[in-house]
Scaffold this motif. Structure first.
Motif, PDB file in Angstrom:
ATOM      1  N   ASP A  75       1.133  -1.243   0.125  1.00 23.06           N
ATOM      2  CA  ASP A  75       0.160  -0.584   0.114  1.00 23.06           C
ATOM      3  C   ASP A  75       1.072   1.336  -0.052  1.00 23.06           C
ATOM      4  N   CYS A  76       2.224   1.181  -0.060  1.00 18.64           N
ATOM      5  CA  CYS A  76       3.032   2.131   0.783  1.00 18.64           C
ATOM      6  C   CYS A  76       2.994   3.265  -0.932  1.00 18.64           C
ATOM      7  N   ILE A  77       3.052   4.463  -0.401  1.00 19.95           N
ATOM      8  CA  ILE A  77       2.995   5.383  -2.168  1.00 19.95           C
ATOM      9  C   ILE A  77       3.740   6.715  -1.976  1.00 19.95           C
ATOM     10  N   GLY A  78       4.727   6.150  -0.911  1.00 21.23           N
ATOM     11  CA  GLY A  78       5.847   6.809  -1.665  1.00 21.23           C
ATOM     12  C   GLY A  78       6.317   7.692  -1.135  1.00 21.23           C
ATOM     13  N   CYS A  79       5.806   8.521  -0.023  1.00 17.11           N
ATOM     14  CA  CYS A  79       5.279   9.575   0.477  1.00 17.11           C
ATOM     15  C   CYS A  79       7.179  10.128   1.362  1.00 17.11           C
ATOM     16  N   GLY A  80       7.206   8.936   1.734  1.00 16.83           N
ATOM     17  CA  GLY A  80       8.831  10.111   2.276  1.00 16.83           C
ATOM     18  C   GLY A  80       8.915   9.936   3.732  1.00 16.83           C
ATOM     19  N   LEU A  81       7.861   9.931   4.099  1.00 14.10           N
ATOM     20  CA  LEU A  81       7.669   9.885   5.642  1.00 14.10           C
ATOM     21  C   LEU A  81       8.552   9.828   6.651  1.00 14.10           C
ATOM     22  N   CYS A  82       8.096   8.226   6.621  1.00 11.65           N
ATOM     23  CA  CYS A  82       9.032   7.232   7.252  1.00 11.65           C
ATOM     24  C   CYS A  82       9.956   6.928   7.396  1.00 11.65           C
ATOM     25  N   PRO A  83      10.971   7.012   5.822  1.00 10.63           N
ATOM     26  CA  PRO A  83      12.891   7.334   6.723  1.00 10.63           C
ATOM     27  C   PRO A  83      12.661   8.998   6.958  1.00 10.63           C
TER      28      PRO A  83
ATOM     29  N   VAL B  72       9.761   3.098  -3.803  1.00 13.21           N
ATOM     30  CA  VAL B  72       8.671   3.209  -2.194  1.00 13.21           C
ATOM     31  C   VAL B  72       9.777   2.792  -0.947  1.00 13.21           C
ATOM     32  N   ALA B  73       9.075   2.959  -0.090  1.00 20.15           N
ATOM     33  CA  ALA B  73       9.769   3.019   1.376  1.00 20.15           C
ATOM     34  C   ALA B  73      10.270   0.659   1.570  1.00 20.15           C
ATOM     35  N   LYS B  74      11.663   0.895   2.583  1.00 19.01           N
ATOM     36  CA  LYS B  74      11.071  -0.611   3.240  1.00 19.01           C
ATOM     37  C   LYS B  74      12.129  -0.201   4.153  1.00 19.01           C
TER      38      LYS B  74
ATOM     39  N   GLN C 173       2.230   7.226  12.281  1.00 16.24           N
ATOM     40  CA  GLN C 173       1.783   8.691  11.208  1.00 16.24           C
ATOM     41  C   GLN C 173       1.862   8.497   9.736  1.00 16.24           C
ATOM     42  N   CYS C 174       2.158   7.260   9.416  1.00 17.33           N
ATOM     43  CA  CYS C 174       2.025   6.433   7.524  1.00 17.33           C
ATOM     44  C   CYS C 174       0.816   7.046   7.070  1.00 17.33           C
ATOM     45  N   PRO C 175       0.406   7.835   5.908  1.00 15.70           N
ATOM     46  CA  PRO C 175      -0.866   7.965   5.480  1.00 15.70           C
ATOM     47  C   PRO C 175      -1.496   7.023   5.564  1.00 15.70           C
ATOM     48  N   VAL C 176      -1.464   5.786   4.811  1.00 20.05           N
ATOM     49  CA  VAL C 176      -2.074   4.896   3.792  1.00 20.05           C
ATOM     50  C   VAL C 176      -1.764   3.088   5.322  1.00 20.05           C
ATOM     51  N   SER C 177      -1.234   3.621   6.258  1.00 18.28           N
ATOM     52  CA  SER C 177      -0.946   2.372   6.800  1.00 18.28           C
ATOM     53  C   SER C 177      -0.532   0.921   6.723  1.00 18.28           C
TER      54      SER C 177
HETATM   55  S1  SF4 Z   1       5.197   6.948   5.529  1.00 16.92           S
HETATM   56 FE1  SF4 Z   1       3.594   4.767   4.781  1.00 16.92          FE
HETATM   57  S2  SF4 Z   1       3.288   5.710   2.521  1.00 16.92           S
HETATM   58 FE2  SF4 Z   1       5.438   7.297   3.686  1.00 16.92          FE
HETATM   59  S3  SF4 Z   1       7.254   5.437   2.291  1.00 16.92           S
HETATM   60 FE3  SF4 Z   1       6.741   5.529   4.214  1.00 16.92          FE
HETATM   61  S4  SF4 Z   1       5.286   3.648   4.142  1.00 16.92           S
HETATM   62 FE4  SF4 Z   1       5.101   4.986   2.434  1.00 16.92          FE
END
Ligand code: SF4
Length: 61
Positions: A8-16, A30-32, A52-56
């Motif tokens: 479901d990750c949309i690659g928003c960049g928040l988690c890194p 996308v995140a890993k 905080q991930c917008p798409v869980s």
């Molecule tokens: S916060 Fe969620 S949507 Fe954004 S990059 Fe990380 S996993 Fe993907």
């Protein structure tokens, strides 16, 4: 505790940015997550990112 990023990750960049110890962006945009178990203190920031991930898209065992 081990973390996973699902499809479901949309690659928003928040988690890194919240928890660079555990999350990074791949060349696919996308995140890993680290594939290893993380310590309790590191898990705290990873859980913060998961909340905080917008798409869980962040899961853990
Ligand atoms: S916060 Fe969620 S949507 Fe954004 S990059 Fe990380 S996993 Fe993907």
């Amino acid at each position: 505790m081990k973390f996973f990023v699902n499809e479901d990750c949309i690659g928003c960049g928040l988690c890194p940015s919240v928890c660079p110890e555990v999350f990074s962006m791949t060349d696919d945009g996308v995140a890993k997550a680290l594939e290893a178990d993380v310590t309790d203190s590191t898990a705290a920031c990873a859980q913060e990112a998961a909340q905080q991930c917008p798409v869980s898209a962040i899961e853990h065992n």
